[in-house]
Motif scaffolding. Structure first.
Motif, PDB file in Angstrom:
ATOM      1  N   ARG A 198       4.714   0.812  14.341  1.00 19.46           N
ATOM      2  CA  ARG A 198       5.058   2.233  14.092  1.00 19.46           C
ATOM      3  C   ARG A 198       3.839   3.074  13.758  1.00 19.46           C
ATOM      4  N   THR A 199       2.804   2.447  13.162  1.00 26.91           N
ATOM      5  CA  THR A 199       1.603   3.230  12.838  1.00 26.91           C
ATOM      6  C   THR A 199       0.907   3.663  14.126  1.00 26.91           C
ATOM      7  N   GLN A 224       4.198  -7.655  14.734  1.00 26.08           N
ATOM      8  CA  GLN A 224       5.246  -7.315  13.763  1.00 26.08           C
ATOM      9  C   GLN A 224       6.369  -8.345  13.786  1.00 26.08           C
ATOM     10  N   ARG A 229      -1.270  -5.725  13.351  1.00 22.62           N
ATOM     11  CA  ARG A 229      -0.598  -7.005  13.149  1.00 22.62           C
ATOM     12  C   ARG A 229       0.577  -7.136  14.129  1.00 22.62           C
ATOM     13  N   HIS A 261       5.578   6.237  11.359  1.00 21.88           N
ATOM     14  CA  HIS A 261       5.021   6.064  10.011  1.00 21.88           C
ATOM     15  C   HIS A 261       4.034   7.207   9.749  1.00 21.88           C
ATOM     16  N   PRO A 317      -4.095  -0.612   9.682  1.00 24.72           N
ATOM     17  CA  PRO A 317      -3.271  -0.053   8.599  1.00 24.72           C
ATOM     18  C   PRO A 317      -3.055  -1.064   7.464  1.00 24.72           C
ATOM     19  N   LEU A 318      -3.303  -2.347   7.752  1.00 20.35           N
ATOM     20  CA  LEU A 318      -3.036  -3.459   6.840  1.00 20.35           C
ATOM     21  C   LEU A 318      -1.524  -3.542   6.560  1.00 20.35           C
ATOM     22  N   PRO A 319      -0.954  -4.650   6.214  1.00 25.34           N
ATOM     23  CA  PRO A 319      -1.622  -5.921   5.939  1.00 25.34           C
ATOM     24  C   PRO A 319      -2.139  -6.602   7.213  1.00 25.34           C
ATOM     25  N   ARG A 340       0.804  -1.228   0.000  1.00 27.25           N
ATOM     26  CA  ARG A 340       0.000   0.000   0.000  1.00 27.25           C
ATOM     27  C   ARG A 340       0.834   1.273   0.000  1.00 27.25           C
ATOM     28  N   THR A 341       1.806   1.342   0.875  1.00 26.59           N
ATOM     29  CA  THR A 341       2.510   2.611   1.025  1.00 26.59           C
ATOM     30  C   THR A 341       3.236   2.970  -0.273  1.00 26.59           C
ATOM     31  N   GLN A 345       1.107   7.007   7.087  1.00 26.41           N
ATOM     32  CA  GLN A 345      -0.030   6.159   7.463  1.00 26.41           C
ATOM     33  C   GLN A 345      -0.931   6.939   8.417  1.00 26.41           C
ATOM     34  N   ARG A 366      11.414   3.988   2.929  1.00 28.43           N
ATOM     35  CA  ARG A 366      11.127   3.054   4.029  1.00 28.43           C
ATOM     36  C   ARG A 366      12.394   2.286   4.350  1.00 28.43           C
TER      37      ARG A 366
HETATM   38  C1  NCD Z   1       2.078  -0.822   8.232  1.00 27.49           C
HETATM   39  C2  NCD Z   1       3.584  -0.624   8.312  1.00 27.49           C
HETATM   40  O1  NCD Z   1       4.283  -0.826   7.330  1.00 27.49           O
HETATM   41  O2  NCD Z   1       3.999  -0.236   9.381  1.00 27.49           O
HETATM   42  N1  NCD Z   1       1.622  -1.026   6.943  1.00 27.49           N
HETATM   43  C3  NCD Z   1       1.339   0.058   6.149  1.00 27.49           C
HETATM   44  O3  NCD Z   1       2.179   0.863   5.849  1.00 27.49           O
HETATM   45  N2  NCD Z   1       0.060   0.211   5.775  1.00 27.49           N
HETATM   46  C4  NCD Z   1       1.573  -1.820   9.204  1.00 27.49           C
HETATM   47  C5  NCD Z   1       2.174  -3.192   9.233  1.00 27.49           C
HETATM   48  O4  NCD Z   1       3.067  -3.533   8.463  1.00 27.49           O
HETATM   49  O5  NCD Z   1       1.709  -3.978  10.068  1.00 27.49           O
END
Ligand code: NCD
Length: 304
Positions: free
Chosen positions: A162-163, A227, A225, A129, A263-265, A51-52, A132, A101
């Motif tokens: 981080r989100t 991590q 999620r 992040h 934030p997914l995934p 996504r990002t 996000q 990133r």
């Molecule tokens: C998040 C991330 O990368 O921190 N994903 C995102 O950018 N949407 C969340 C995650 O990976 O769990």
């Protein structure tokens, strides 16, 4: 040139302006289709992303600009041992703005000192992040119509997520915000965030292991999620990965206007049966992510 490394670098007014712009882009995409004509965005992703990275790239294309970059460290000279500073200095000669990133906390900050073009932190390790968070804020504004008077439950991996860290920072600037931090003991919000953000801003918060017991209080439930990539040992990950699994049954006592965010995934923490619930907002977040990144790119490039 201005960068965005931490969400706190944006004032509340600037966030409001970005959200207004994103909403206007959603309503009038044509108006923006040439705003970044001739400009280039570089996406430097040293860590996986769907996504990002793709929303940044789609954002730049929808502004009439172009995109270059790499999506894994292995395909860049970082695999040969090049430093982040040298990589970024190099890209600074080819592009107008960088979204980066990196698995190391602080890498985008170091990058911003190595070039004159703006750096956007697209996630640095278990730290921050900010884009996000902009996505989350746009979603909250569109769903709730406000940032004040909200009870937000953060659930899952609050240590490495981080989100979560960035959204806690952003939300602690609004009035009458209550935060409920739901996690296993091993994955609590780090002390430095409690001290320098929550306590410093007098935010009412409490920590619990139980999602069910707080469900009726929540206006927003922000699931995350566990991590895996930040764990030192796989056994700990396996033990903790299914600490919380949101199912329709667990939502029986929730408010009718709860917003379920992620934030997914997702891996296992939200059952697909929840996707049909009208309170599920996580795919709306995905959609909003492109528009707020368009607004941010324009702001950092100084495009009117
Ligand atoms: C998040 C991330 O990368 O921190 N994903 C995102 O950018 N949407 C969340 C995650 O990976 O769990």
């Amino acid at each position: 040139m201005r960068s965005l490394i931490d969400i706190q670098e944006l004032s509340v007014e600037e966030i409001d302006n970005l959200i207004d712009t994103a909403n206007d882009i959603i309503d009038n995409p044509q108006k923006y289709s040439q705003k970044c004509k001739g400009k280039k965005l570089a996406t430097l992703f040293f860590e996986p992303s769907t996504r990002t990275r793709l929303s940044f790239e789609a954002a730049m294309y929808d502004l009439g600009g172009n995109v270059l970059g790499f999506s894994e460290a292995q395909s860049s000279s970082s695999a040969k041992g090049e430093s982040v500073s040298d990589t970024v200095r190099t890209v600074g000669y080819y592009a107008d703005i960088i979204a980066m990133r990196h698995p190391k906390e602080g890498a985008p900050m170091v990058a911003s000192m190595s070039t004159d073009i703006p750096i956007i932190n697209a996630g640095d390790g278990g730290h921050n992040h900010p884009t996000q968070t902009l996505t989350d804020l746009l979603t909250i504004k569109r769903e709730k119509g406000r940032f004040d008077n909200l009870t937000i439950g953060f659930c899952g991996d609050l240590k490495f997520g981080r989100t979560v860290h960035s959204l806690i920072g952003a939300m602690s600037r609004y009035k009458n915000i209550k935060m409920i931090l739901i996690s296993p003991d091993e994955l609590k919000v780090p002390d430095y965030i409690k001290q320098t953000v929550l306590e410093k801003n007098n935010i009412e918060y409490y920590e619990t292991n139980s999602l069910e017991s707080v469900m009726p209080d929540l206006d927003i439930l922000y699931m995350t999620r566990v991590q895996r990539e930040r764990f030192f040992n796989e056994q700990d990950y396996i033990r903790l990965k299914d600490s919380y699994v949101l199912t329709p049954e667990k939502l029986i006592d929730a408010k009718d206007d709860l917003s379920i965010m992620h934030p997914l995934p997702r891996v296992n923490e939200i059952s697909v049966a929840v996707d049909k619930d009208k309170r599920a907002c996580y795919f709306k977040q995905v959609k909003n992510g492109k528009f707020i990144r368009m607004a941010l790119i324009m702001m950092l490039l100084g495009v009117e």
